[in-house]
Design a protein around this motif. Structure first.
Motif, PDB file in Angstrom:
ATOM      1  N   LYS A   1      46.280  47.419  33.782  1.00  0.00           N
ATOM      2  CA  LYS A   1      45.488  46.191  33.906  1.00  0.00           C
ATOM      3  C   LYS A   1      44.700  46.277  35.203  1.00  0.00           C
ATOM      4  CE  LYS A   1      48.904  43.360  34.083  1.00  0.00           C
ATOM      5  NZ  LYS A   1      50.010  44.318  34.153  1.00  0.00           N
ATOM      6  N   PRO A   2      43.586  45.538  35.320  1.00  0.00           N
ATOM      7  CA  PRO A   2      42.789  45.556  36.562  1.00  0.00           C
ATOM      8  C   PRO A   2      43.583  45.132  37.781  1.00  0.00           C
ATOM      9  CG  PRO A   2      41.522  44.610  34.769  1.00  0.00           C
ATOM     10  CD  PRO A   2      42.917  44.759  34.239  1.00  0.00           C
ATOM     11  N   THR A   3      44.566  44.316  37.602  1.00  0.00           N
ATOM     12  CA  THR A   3      45.318  43.827  38.764  1.00  0.00           C
ATOM     13  C   THR A   3      46.473  44.760  39.145  1.00  0.00           C
ATOM     14  OG1 THR A   3      46.647  42.485  37.266  1.00  0.00           O
ATOM     15  CG2 THR A   3      44.726  41.437  38.327  1.00  0.00           C
TER      16      THR A   3
ATOM     17  N   LEU B   1      40.973  46.640  40.312  1.00  0.00           N
ATOM     18  CA  LEU B   1      39.756  45.823  40.347  1.00  0.00           C
ATOM     19  C   LEU B   1      39.059  45.969  41.693  1.00  0.00           C
ATOM     20  CD1 LEU B   1      37.899  43.818  38.949  1.00  0.00           C
ATOM     21  CD2 LEU B   1      39.375  41.967  39.754  1.00  0.00           C
TER      22      LEU B   1
ATOM     23  N   LYS C   1      36.233  39.681  35.659  1.00  0.00           N
ATOM     24  CA  LYS C   1      37.315  39.390  34.699  1.00  0.00           C
ATOM     25  C   LYS C   1      38.524  40.275  34.998  1.00  0.00           C
ATOM     26  CE  LYS C   1      34.760  36.552  32.227  1.00  0.00           C
ATOM     27  NZ  LYS C   1      35.095  35.116  32.098  1.00  0.00           N
ATOM     28  N   GLU C   2      39.680  39.627  34.933  1.00  0.00           N
ATOM     29  CA  GLU C   2      40.909  40.382  35.182  1.00  0.00           C
ATOM     30  C   GLU C   2      41.561  40.876  33.899  1.00  0.00           C
ATOM     31  OE1 GLU C   2      43.506  38.084  37.564  1.00  0.00           O
ATOM     32  OE2 GLU C   2      42.201  38.106  39.343  1.00  0.00           O
ATOM     33  N   ASP C   3      40.881  40.585  32.764  1.00  0.00           N
ATOM     34  CA  ASP C   3      41.445  41.043  31.487  1.00  0.00           C
ATOM     35  C   ASP C   3      40.602  42.147  30.848  1.00  0.00           C
ATOM     36  OD1 ASP C   3      39.240  39.526  31.013  1.00  0.00           O
ATOM     37  OD2 ASP C   3      40.104  38.388  29.333  1.00  0.00           O
TER      38      ASP C   3
END
Length: 1551
Positions: free
Chosen positions: A925-927, A952, A969-971
């Protein structure tokens, strides 16, 4: 593996001149200034200051101060060369009265030769005066007349050279075969005893023109009627004083000569140092000798006058020794006598020991028996004893008894206790002690050139004395003893081997070289053998006859030599013998003085004024401007003065040579001047006296010198004033002197702007596309005019991966539509923005070129046969034009996985970040935190403000202020990608750490980034474009230069010729200063090749266009053409310096010019000049010639036209206007002497050379001229000397050798090539080759010194070759596998021998109408076999003093702080210092700021050699610790650390 060539970010400090790329700064930074006006003249970065520069500068300053402090002493040392030029006329006249201005022993030889041609003659001349030379000349003249007679059908006749000793058969045969190219055979008794027959001798006489033999051989042949006296055309009697009583000399005359018809009798030449060889009245002996030989004696009027110039020692002294003991025997001697005294085999041995007991001393007697019964020879001794028994008695038990007694004698000697020698009179005789003390005195000084001969009567005495001096307690420092004895075998000697003539020659060679400096010799050294001049002669055993005294004294020919007579104190016989011989010599002198004038060889001993008064009609010339008068007498002084002013080594003196010949009406003289003179001489008028004839020749020569302006209006030589303008040093330019010049960065083709109505295509392809590590497709470069085919070149990708780039022009052109043009503009701008982070704008007419994708994706596609319209992938062009980038937003987050592969992504905020996408990672995931091992980004936010180092933030490089305004966007999907590593210069093969070049895996989100619309395979290729563009630009600039010169040179060679990759390109094996990496081959090798062709081309032109000048003027004319100064000036005229490529790939300069930069970093501080040394520019001129040569040779080995045109462009002279090879011969006018009718001997010589070497001369006179030495009078054979042909042949040989090395060793650097070329063209090798080709037999010369040296050298070479063959066999090889470098360790040859080799090449070239292939054929057949293995000559160049000094400093003293510094100095206002204002050159060897040694000369070449020699003499005696202490040396030198101060100091052609 992904591509590894990303350009450098501006956040990363550029790495000197090698940093590549020009990337955007962060978008938050201040906007950049718009680009300034484009310029084509740009330059390399200046080198950073180096510590060594400061050190050198300081050393130069100190050197200048040292010269200033020592100016007076230095200038004093230069005056010796030109001292006579400041003398007044009165002083010169006074000197003339006190010394002979005409000083040539050859005067006597010429007179004698002319006399011997007309009548039977006995030459009575001292040892060393050149009698053998006269014999050789007369023999050649006789044989040549014989050839003429045979051509007219007359019966064959043979010449005989008769000698008295077997040893002289071999020696004189060696001399004659060395100097005559006619069949000459040798015979002595043991050679013919068993084969003598009518058929044998008929074959001998039919197949030989001359025979060297003992007199008994000829007598027997006449006796048996194998030959009759009328079949002999010349009889030469060597040592003619033996003609008396029943000696074979006398019997030949009495029994056969007298009975022959007078007009069929042979000519007779007798040679002797004295007509007296016994205790008789010289007048009576001379009369008897003349009567027996039917000849007249010819000698000098005063023998001492000739001896002063040839062989008389300056001083004679008597050494008295105490009375020697009476005869006796030692205890060992007595015991041996009891054992073997009754055996006949030992009779001679006991006879020697009996005499040796008194003459040498008891120690020598015992030592003699110790050597006689050596363990190794006992078996041979027993066999000899048995043979003696068999000869003298029937076989009996006595044989066994004798054999046992020999064994007992051996055991007795073996067990005897021998004493060590000393000067105790109980051990050595007073005579030996006196000799020892005398030798110790003579060799105690520092004179390394000391040469001594000790004359003894017996060979055993010689051997014993040599053995004594080899004993550890009796060695004399500096004395190296040898033995020279006859070639018989002596039963009393412990050495049973027979001394051969070869052994004698080897001893003489060692004596000449200095390996031996004291020879104990028997009478063999008195006459015949050609022994080098000595300065000490010792008669250990007194002479018995006058001739022995004269001949042994004749060996003392060095200056300040001394002759010692050793006599026993109180011995009346000894004293009376010395006085009697002195009396006989005086009587001989009186006899000579009483001879008629027509039998005296006057030479130079004449009363000039007397003869001048008698002669009428003498010429006189008055200079109109000054009234200076030239008359006959003053012409001698004027000419001597001029000759002494010619350039010459300091240790030598030049004089004119006068050659007299007898002609109808009197005498005619020819003057010959040294080769360095611009006028070679003249022939005078016929006069009744020799003296006036010489004056006449001098007068005519002076007139020529005045007409040529080599004498000024006051009849003084102007040559020394003109010399500096002709000197190499004056015509040279400095490699240190540098200037700033403009450099063309872009080729002319990019200046062709305007609307692209027609476009041509160049396809850029990779030879090995796999090296990129990912798929790629060809790149197309579209231009308004067709591009020339650029050279291929390599790109380097690390880890051993590389690929050549090929530039394929697509034939034809096409007319693009407006839509196509707009598409190309958009596509090109996109490439620069997305790949190179430069955003330009501009109209189509502003683009110098366009980039486009290829419709054919394979690099192997045949673009050379493609259609230019169809090769462009117009669909991709259209797609890129219509799509600024590939859209990506929330709507694309759910794209299929394939969307996230094989795309090229850029970071719009950080130009250093570029990515290739590998695929979507659904597990991230980006995070998520950035996984370990991922290379951190370089943007500032990551380092300072980012709280979370997640994917990210990794993907977003905006600054914090900008970040706050954007929310990503984090998704969104996470994509695995490759961040392309920073790759600098792709042209540089030194890629550094390969691990840093591999693509690094990373994880990104795409929303902050831009997905490029460019295809990935195209991007992979276009990343190469900066390096490709730089290399193409460089190549096209070089081709532009060739276009300016009108030379169609191969592209790769053109670029190489203009490439200079460091500030000290011409220095080898040293650290390169400001080295520019990745530039490819520099100009050095081409310059090496071009220099040779330039020399050859200009030499041919000068030889052709200026046929009447002397060799020296040829050298001057050629130097004016080929000197660096001329090349440099001509290069500046066409601005060649702007085209030289001295800068490596630079990230600032490869971009297209003329476009407006909208975004991206722009620097306007680019320097617009590059710094070049004057010599570098001249070197490039020679490299251009080399490139032109290779270009035309590639097409046809007989094609030289392009190289000739290059030479014409570079030299810009009326003396070279040729454009094609045929122009050379078209301009040649054969001189009259070349095409004159040939003689039979000339045709015979040409036919022999045809048979031997394969080339048939159309003009035999050319061949003959190639062997005409300058000492040979041109009036004898109307031909010039070989010097002009030698000048031509030297350049031809240079070229063919260099061409061979260049192609045989394509990777060798110029220093290696130069060093190994030295071996191929050295006088040392060419001398060997001359012997190998039997050239030495054909040289026409009139110099007994040269003849002597030639004979010795030939014997040495033949011996060395024989040894090399024997060594090959001993090593299990065939005899023909001998080592080809056998000549390296031989002496240097007489210069005339390598000269005639070069002259032969020149003659062959001219005769073939300038066909260079005949030179190549000679090289391939006779020279190349010596140099197939060049490793044999790796150390050859180290013999040069400067090179050897370098080696010594590096290898022994490990010192780096040493230099050879050279400066010109001006002679001070001092009459002792030569001409006021004359410039000299001083060279000093400087070590750690101190002057180790220095020398002053007229040129830097000789100054360097002189200084190096002096330094070597000092250093070779110095220990390392003393050196370091004395010069404060703390260097820790390793090979390769040397800074190169000594490199380049060796002048070309000196070694």
């Amino acid at each position: 593996m992904p591509i590894d060539m990303l350009l450098a970010s501006d956040d990363i400090p550029p790495e000197g001149p090698y940093a590549v790329g020009d990337l955007d700064e962060d978008q938050d930074s201040d906007p950049e200034d718009s680009r300034s006006e484009t310029k084509q003249l740009e330059v390399n970065e200046p080198p950073k200051p180096r510590k060594i520069s400061e050190r050198r500068r300081a050393d130069n300053l100190n050197f200048d101060l040292w010269i200033e402090e020592n100016q007076h002493e230095l200038s004093k040392g230069t005056g010796k060369i030109v001292l006579d030029n400041d003398k007044s006329i009165s002083t010169l006249v006074r000197d003339f009265e006190n010394k002979r201005i005409i000083a040539s022993p050859r005067d006597y030889q010429l007179e004698l030769f002319e006399l011997a041609k007309t009548q039977n003659t006995i030459a009575v001349l001292d040892t060393g005066s050149g009698k053998t030379l006269i014999a050789a000349l007369l023999l050649r003249w006789t044989i040549q007349n014989e050839l003429e007679d045979r051509s007219r059908g007359l019966p064959k006749r043979t010449a005989f050279f008769l000698v008295d000793k077997v040893a002289l058969v071999f020696q004189q045969h060696a001399v004659l075969t060395c100097n005559l190219d006619y069949p000459v055979e040798k015979f002595c008794g043991e050679m013919v005893d068993e084969v003598s027959s009518v058929d044998f001798w008929k074959s001998v006489f039919d197949n030989n023109m001359a025979i060297v033999c003992t007199s008994e051989i000829l007598y027997q042949c006449l006796h048996h009627s194998y030959i009759s006296m009328d079949q002999i055309n010349l009889l030469i009697f060597d040592e003619a004083h033996h003609t008396k009583k029943n000696h074979p000399y006398a019997r030949i005359i009495k029994d056969f000569y007298m009975d022959t018809q007078r007009d069929r009798r042979p000519r007779i030449l007798g040679m002797t140092a004295s007509p007296v060889d016994a205790h008789v009245d010289p007048k009576i002996a001379a009369a008897e000798l003349e009567g027996l030989l039917h000849s007249q004696i010819a000698t000098v009027s005063d023998p001492t006058a000739l001896q002063n110039s040839t062989s008389k020692p300056k001083k004679e002294a008597i050494i008295e020794y105490d009375v020697i003991r009476k005869s006796g025997a030692t205890q060992l001697d007595k015991a041996l006598k009891d054992l073997v005294g009754g055996h006949k085999h030992f009779n001679k041995a006991f006879a020697f020991t009996e005499a040796a007991y008194s003459e040498l001393g008891p120690w020598c007697v015992d030592r003699y028996w110790q050597l006689f019964f050596q363990q190794d020879d006992i078996a041979k001794l027993e066999v000899k004893a048995e043979r003696t028994v068999i000869r003298h008695m029937a076989f009996s038990q006595a044989m066994g008894l004798d054999k046992n007694s020999v064994r007992d004698a051996h055991a007795l000697v073996h067990n005897h206790e021998f004493q060590k020698p000393s000067l105790d009179l109980a051990l050595l005789s007073p005579k030996v002690v006196a000799l020892y003390n005398l030798l110790k005195q003579q060799f105690s000084g520092e004179d390394s050139n000391r040469r001594c001969i000790v004359f003894v009567k017996q060979r055993n005495t010689a051997s014993m004395l040599r053995d004594l001096l080899q004993q550890p307690d009796m060695k004399i420092p500096g004395l190296e003893a040898g033995v020279l004895t006859g070639n018989g075998r002596n039963d009393s000697s412990w050495d049973s081997s027979k001394t051969s003539y070869r052994d004698q020659v080897l001893t003489i060679i060692k004596f000449k070289k200095g390996e031996l400096n004291c020879i104990f010799a028997t009478s063999v050294a008195e006459e015949g053998l050609d022994i080098p001049d000595c300065n000490v002669i010792i008669r250990f055993d007194l002479y018995d006859t006058l001739i022995q005294y004269i001949q042994s004294r004749g060996r003392a020919r060095q200056q300040d030599s001394i002759y010692y007579h050793m006599t026993e104190r109180g011995n009346f016989s000894h004293k009376s013998r010395v006085h009697q011989l002195k009396h006989n010599e005086d009587a001989l002198r009186r006899f000579c003085e009483a001879l008629p004038e027509n039998r005296k060889l006057t030479g130079n001993n004449y009363n000039m004024d007397y003869f001048l008064r008698k002669e009428k009609g003498q010429k006189q010339y008055t200079v109109p401007e000054t009234g200076a008068k030239l008359n006959y007498k003053q012409s001698l002084i004027c000419l001597a003065n001029f000759t002494s002013s010619l350039p010459h080594p300091p240790e030598s003196t030049l004089t004119p040579t006068y050659v007299l010949t007898t002609v109808p009406g009197g005498f005619q003289c020819e003057v010959q001047l040294p080769s360095s003179s611009p006028v070679q001489g003249a022939i005078g008028s016929v006069h009744g006296s020799k003296a006036v004839a010489k004056c006449s020749a001098a007068f005519e020569t002076c007139l020529l010198l005045f007409q040529g302006k080599y004498l000024d209006s006051h009849l003084r030589p102007v040559f020394t004033k003109q010399l500096p303008a002709m000197r190499n040093a004056r015509l040279a330019i400095s490699s240190k002197k540098k200037e700033e010049y403009g450099m063309r960065l872009k080729p002319e083709i990019w200046s062709a702007l305007g609307g692209p109505t027609e476009l041509s295509v160049m396809a850029l392809v990779l030879e090995n596309p796999e090296a990129l590590g990912r798929p790629s497709s060809p790149l197309l470069l579209l231009t308004r005019v067709p591009m020339p085919k650029a050279a291929s070149f390599p790109l380097y990708y690390g880890a051993g991966r590389k690929s050549n780039v090929h530039c394929h022009p697509v034939p034809g052109h096409f007319r693009p539509t407006k839509e196509q043009v707009d598409g190309l503009v958009a596509f090109t701008l996109t490439v620069f923005r997305d790949v190179f982070s430069k955003q330009y704008k501009g109209a189509p007419e502003q683009f110098p070129y366009f980039l486009a994708p290829s419709a054919h994706k394979e690099h192997t596609f045949a673009f050379a046969s493609a259609d230019p319209t169809s090769v462009v992938d117009w669909d991709i062009v259209k797609f890129v034009r219509e799509n600024d980038c590939i859209r990506y937003g929330p709507d694309e987050f759910n794209q299929v996985d394939s969307f996230f592969t094989n795309k090229y992504v850029r970071d719009p905020y950080d130009g250093s970040r570029k990515f290739f996408l590998r695929g979507r990672r659904r597990d991230l995931k980006p995070t998520d935190p950035v996984p370990e091992g991922v290379v951190p980004p370089n943007h500032r936010a990551w380092r300072t403000t980012c709280k979370e180092h997640d994917i990210l933030n990794y993907s977003n490089s905006m600054w914090s202020k900008a970040r706050s305004k954007v929310l990503y966007k984090e998704d969104q999907p996470v994509v695995e990608a490759e961040v392309l590593p920073i790759r600098r210069n792709l042209l540089d093969d030194d890629v550094g750490d390969a691990a840093d070049m591999t693509p690094k895996k990373c994880f990104i989100v795409l929303e902050p980034l831009k997905i490029s619309s460019l295809p990935v395979d195209f991007v992979a290729m276009v990343y190469n474009f900066p390096a490709i563009a730089h290399r193409i630009d460089s190549n096209l600039v070089a081709l532009d230069a060739c276009k300016v010169l009108g030379l169609d040179i191969r592209p790769d060679l053109a670029l190489e010729a203009f490439t200079k990759d460091s500030d000290n390109t011409d220095e080898h094996d040293v650290e390169q200063v400001n080295f520019q990496r990745g530039m490819g081959n520099n100009y050095e090798r081409l310059e090496f090749l071009g220099d040779a062709f330039l020399k050859m081309a200009t030499t041919i032109a000068i030889f052709t266009l200026i046929p009447e000048k002397a060799e020296f003027e040829y050298h001057v004319e050629r130097m004016l053409l080929i000197c660096n100064k001329n090349l440099f000036n001509n290069a500046l005229d066409v601005k060649l310096e702007e085209y030289i490529r001295s800068m490596a790939f630079n990230r600032r300069t490869w971009y297209p010019e003329g476009l407006e930069l909208v975004a991206g970093k722009f620097r306007d501080n680019i320097r617009r000049k590059h710094v070049l040394a004057d010599k570098s520019i001249a070197d490039v001129c020679e490299a251009i010639i080399g490139a032109a040569y290779l270009t035309c040779q590639e097409k046809d080995p007989q094609d030289f036209d392009l190289a000739i045109q290059a030479v014409t462009k570079m030299v810009k002279s009326k003396n070279h206007r040729m454009k094609t090879w045929s122009d050379y011969y078209a301009a040649y006018t054969p001189p009259s002497w070349q095409i004159a009718p040939t003689t039979i001997p000339q045709e015979d010589m040409a036919e022999k050379f045809h048979t031997r070497l394969g080339y048939k001369f159309t003009h035999p006179r050319l061949l003959r001229s190639a062997f005409q030495h300058s000492t040979y009078p041109s009036v004898w054979e109307k031909l010039p000397s070989y010097e002009r042909l030698e000048f031509l042949g030297d350049a031809l040989l240079d070229m063919v050798c260099i061409d061979y090395l260049f192609h045989r060793f394509p990777g060798a650097d110029p220093q290696w090539l130069t060093e190994h070329k030295m071996a191929m063209v050295s006088n040392q090798f060419l001398g060997c080759l001359g012997v190998f080709l039997v050239f030495h037999k054909n040289i026409n010369m009139l110099s007994s010194a040269v003849q002597s040296d030639m004979t010795t050298y030939v014997a040495e070479i033949e011996t060395a070759l024989s040894d090399a063959r024997a060594k090959a066999v001993s090593e299990g090889k065939t005899e023909n596998d001998w080592s080809r470098d056998f000549w390296v360790h031989c002496s240097r040859p007489p210069k005339s021998l390598p000269d005639v080799v070069e002259a032969y090449v020149g003659a062959m070239f001219v005769d073939s109408q300038y066909d260079f292939s005949v030179v190549r054929e000679l090289f391939d057949k006779y020279i190349r076999p010596f140099f197939e293995d060049m490793a044999l000559y790796d150390t050859f160049a180290n013999k040069h003093p400067v090179t050897f000094l370098t080696s010594l400093m590096q290898n022994k003293f490990h010192c780096t702080e040493y230099r050879l510094l050279v400066r010109e100095i001006v002679v001070e206002d001092n009459l002792e210092c030569g001409i006021l204002g004359e410039k000299q050159v001083v060279c000093a060897v400087r070590v750690h700021g101190q002057t180790l040694a220095h020398a002053v000369s007229q040129s830097s070449r000789y100054a360097k050699i002189g200084a190096a020699k002096k330094a070597l003499k000092i250093l070779e005696e110095m220990e390392v610790t003393d050196f370091r202490k004395g010069y404060g040396c703390a260097c820790t030198c390793l090979l390769g650390d040397i800074e190169g101060d000594m490199k380049g100091q060796v002048d070309g052609g000196v070694i």
